[in-house]
Scaffold this motif. Structure first.
Motif, PDB file in Angstrom:
ATOM      1  N   GLY A  24      -7.938  -1.074  -3.716  1.00 40.04           N
ATOM      2  CA  GLY A  24      -7.931  -2.410  -2.825  1.00 40.04           C
ATOM      3  C   GLY A  24      -7.091  -2.120  -1.629  1.00 40.04           C
ATOM      4  N   PHE A  25      -7.073  -3.004  -0.885  1.00 38.32           N
ATOM      5  CA  PHE A  25      -5.955  -3.088   0.313  1.00 38.32           C
ATOM      6  C   PHE A  25      -4.811  -3.723  -0.277  1.00 38.32           C
ATOM      7  N   SER A  26      -3.522  -3.304   0.156  1.00 39.85           N
ATOM      8  CA  SER A  26      -2.183  -4.031   0.020  1.00 39.85           C
ATOM      9  C   SER A  26      -2.237  -5.231   1.145  1.00 39.85           C
ATOM     10  N   ASP A  27      -1.395  -6.032   1.089  1.00 36.82           N
ATOM     11  CA  ASP A  27      -1.187  -7.112   2.028  1.00 36.82           C
ATOM     12  C   ASP A  27      -1.327  -6.524   3.510  1.00 36.82           C
ATOM     13  N   ILE A  48      -1.489  10.598   4.315  1.00 36.23           N
ATOM     14  CA  ILE A  48      -1.249   9.662   3.030  1.00 36.23           C
ATOM     15  C   ILE A  48       0.157   8.926   2.932  1.00 36.23           C
ATOM     16  N   TYR A  49       0.405   7.637   2.613  1.00 36.55           N
ATOM     17  CA  TYR A  49       1.584   7.034   2.726  1.00 36.55           C
ATOM     18  C   TYR A  49       1.738   6.803   1.362  1.00 36.55           C
ATOM     19  N   GLY A  50       3.239   6.574   0.742  1.00 36.34           N
ATOM     20  CA  GLY A  50       3.514   5.984  -0.535  1.00 36.34           C
ATOM     21  C   GLY A  50       4.141   4.890  -0.399  1.00 36.34           C
ATOM     22  N   ASN A  51       4.415   4.138  -1.656  1.00 37.22           N
ATOM     23  CA  ASN A  51       5.136   2.856  -1.416  1.00 37.22           C
ATOM     24  C   ASN A  51       5.895   2.804  -2.991  1.00 37.22           C
ATOM     25  N   TYR A  52       6.980   2.418  -3.019  1.00 37.59           N
ATOM     26  CA  TYR A  52       7.657   2.464  -4.556  1.00 37.59           C
ATOM     27  C   TYR A  52       7.686   0.898  -4.953  1.00 37.59           C
ATOM     28  N   ASP A  53       7.165   0.027  -4.345  1.00 43.74           N
ATOM     29  CA  ASP A  53       6.996  -1.353  -4.904  1.00 43.74           C
ATOM     30  C   ASP A  53       5.973  -1.513  -5.783  1.00 43.74           C
ATOM     31  N   ALA A  54       5.957  -1.348  -7.003  1.00 41.01           N
ATOM     32  CA  ALA A  54       4.774  -1.474  -7.774  1.00 41.01           C
ATOM     33  C   ALA A  54       4.081  -2.891  -7.840  1.00 41.01           C
ATOM     34  N   ILE A  55       5.143  -3.920  -7.565  1.00 40.87           N
ATOM     35  CA  ILE A  55       4.824  -5.454  -7.936  1.00 40.87           C
ATOM     36  C   ILE A  55       3.695  -5.901  -6.746  1.00 40.87           C
ATOM     37  N   ASN A  56       4.151  -5.754  -5.746  1.00 39.80           N
ATOM     38  CA  ASN A  56       3.394  -6.280  -4.342  1.00 39.80           C
ATOM     39  C   ASN A  56       3.177  -5.393  -3.362  1.00 39.80           C
ATOM     40  N   LEU A  57       3.859  -4.292  -3.269  1.00 37.80           N
ATOM     41  CA  LEU A  57       3.655  -3.099  -2.280  1.00 37.80           C
ATOM     42  C   LEU A  57       4.226  -3.625  -0.936  1.00 37.80           C
ATOM     43  N   SER A  58       5.437  -4.363  -1.037  1.00 39.64           N
ATOM     44  CA  SER A  58       6.145  -4.935  -0.064  1.00 39.64           C
ATOM     45  C   SER A  58       6.939  -3.975   0.546  1.00 39.64           C
ATOM     46  N   GLU A  59       7.384  -3.178  -0.069  1.00 37.13           N
ATOM     47  CA  GLU A  59       8.390  -2.069   0.378  1.00 37.13           C
ATOM     48  C   GLU A  59       7.827  -1.363   1.650  1.00 37.13           C
ATOM     49  N   GLU A  60       8.473  -0.604   2.321  1.00 32.96           N
ATOM     50  CA  GLU A  60       7.947   0.086   3.569  1.00 32.96           C
ATOM     51  C   GLU A  60       7.304   1.128   3.083  1.00 32.96           C
ATOM     52  N   TRP A  61       6.193   1.571   3.698  1.00 33.01           N
ATOM     53  CA  TRP A  61       5.510   2.759   3.283  1.00 33.01           C
ATOM     54  C   TRP A  61       5.897   4.121   3.726  1.00 33.01           C
ATOM     55  N   PHE A  62       6.058   5.070   3.253  1.00 32.33           N
ATOM     56  CA  PHE A  62       6.425   6.340   3.597  1.00 32.33           C
ATOM     57  C   PHE A  62       5.484   7.343   3.817  1.00 32.33           C
ATOM     58  N   GLU A  63       5.783   8.145   4.576  1.00 30.58           N
ATOM     59  CA  GLU A  63       4.729   9.386   5.002  1.00 30.58           C
ATOM     60  C   GLU A  63       4.897  10.324   4.004  1.00 30.58           C
ATOM     61  N   ASP A  64       3.806  10.641   3.035  1.00 30.31           N
ATOM     62  CA  ASP A  64       3.947  11.510   1.840  1.00 30.31           C
ATOM     63  C   ASP A  64       3.470  12.866   2.043  1.00 30.31           C
ATOM     64  N   SER A  65       1.976  12.948   2.913  1.00 31.60           N
ATOM     65  CA  SER A  65       1.497  14.113   2.932  1.00 31.60           C
ATOM     66  C   SER A  65       0.887  14.072   4.401  1.00 31.60           C
ATOM     67  N   PRO A  66       0.651  15.227   5.049  1.00 36.45           N
ATOM     68  CA  PRO A  66       0.069  15.347   6.756  1.00 36.45           C
ATOM     69  C   PRO A  66      -1.438  15.049   6.383  1.00 36.45           C
ATOM     70  N   ASN A  67      -1.948  15.092   5.288  1.00 36.83           N
ATOM     71  CA  ASN A  67      -3.562  14.538   5.154  1.00 36.83           C
ATOM     72  C   ASN A  67      -3.969  14.432   3.707  1.00 36.83           C
ATOM     73  N   ILE A  68      -5.335  14.041   3.595  1.00 38.59           N
ATOM     74  CA  ILE A  68      -5.478  13.928   2.351  1.00 38.59           C
ATOM     75  C   ILE A  68      -5.678  15.186   1.393  1.00 38.59           C
TER      76      ILE A  68
END
Length: 227
Positions: free
Chosen positions: A69-72, A102-122
């Motif tokens: 699903g989509f984050s906020d 691909i981006y990552g997020n460390y906020d497991a509750i509501n994904l409100s943390e800033e998204w970080f770049e994890d990988s250049p592509n899928i």
């Protein structure tokens, strides 16, 4: 369709084998959410998405139903860390691309943390997850050592000499090595840019023993000792 040849070779999955969701299952997900999955991710779900050892032995690929699903802030979340601490997703604006970042997020509750770049592509992200999952239990023979004490310069020199580094598949503090995807080695890198953990994996016992002999350290865990 994207072949994911390196992943197939690492896990011993032949080109004729398919462990994917059906076209109907993917279409139902896309129609329900009014989106089109990027081609590379779609191909992965269709060909390897239901391979549980590959996709669930440590970190986990989410199923294309109510789990995705989509984050906020409109990132399509499709992968989660094994303890539910990190989630990975694709920016909604990039869904039209064939192989987006691909981006990552460390906020497991509501994904409100800033998204970080994890990988250049899928494609590279899925390869990095296949390697991590493999060295952490997905591959039949695996071992690990989590300590800075024995991971000295000599150990790193051996790895860099004997194995080829797989570069540019993640922006995080990891280094990956392989011998033509018959075996893989992952190094965790600390803030001083030194190895703080080593993880190895292969489906071939002879190669596993060879790695153990080459990298002469005291392992915290070896799967062959469970046999």
């Amino acid at each position: 369709m994207t072949e994911f040849n390196e992943i197939r070779k690492l896990y011993g999955i032949s080109e004729a084998e398919h462990f994917g969701y059906s076209e109907t299952e993917i279409l139902n997900f896309e129609e329900t959410n009014n989106i089109k999955l990027p081609k590379v991710l779609r191909d992965y779900y269709l060909s390897l998405g239901k391979h549980k050892i590959l996709n669930e032995s440590y970190n986990r690929l989410l199923e294309p139903n109510s789990q995705i699903g989509f984050s906020d802030d409109r990132y399509l979340v499709f992968y989660e860390e094994n303890q539910g601490v990190i989630f990975w997703g694709i920016n909604e604006n990039d869904l039209s691309l064939e192989n987006p970042k691909i981006y990552g997020n460390y906020d497991a509750i509501n994904l409100s943390e800033e998204w970080f770049e994890d990988s250049p592509n899928i494609e590279k992200f899925l390869l990095s997850m296949a390697i991590l999952n493999g060295t952490l239990g997905g591959l039949k023979y695996n071992a690990n050592k989590i300590s800075e004490d024995e991971l000295k310069a000599e150990t790193l020199e051996i790895i860099e000499k004997k194995w080829e580094e797989i570069k540019n598949i993640t922006f995080q503090s990891q280094r990956y090595f392989t011998n033509d995807f018959n075996e893989v080695i992952t190094l965790s890198i600390n803030s001083e840019n030194k190895p703080s953990g080593i993880f190895i994996g292969t489906n071939h016992k002879d190669r596993f023993i060879s790695i153990i002999e080459e990298i002469n350290i005291t392992w915290d865990y070896r799967s062959d000792e469970d046999e």
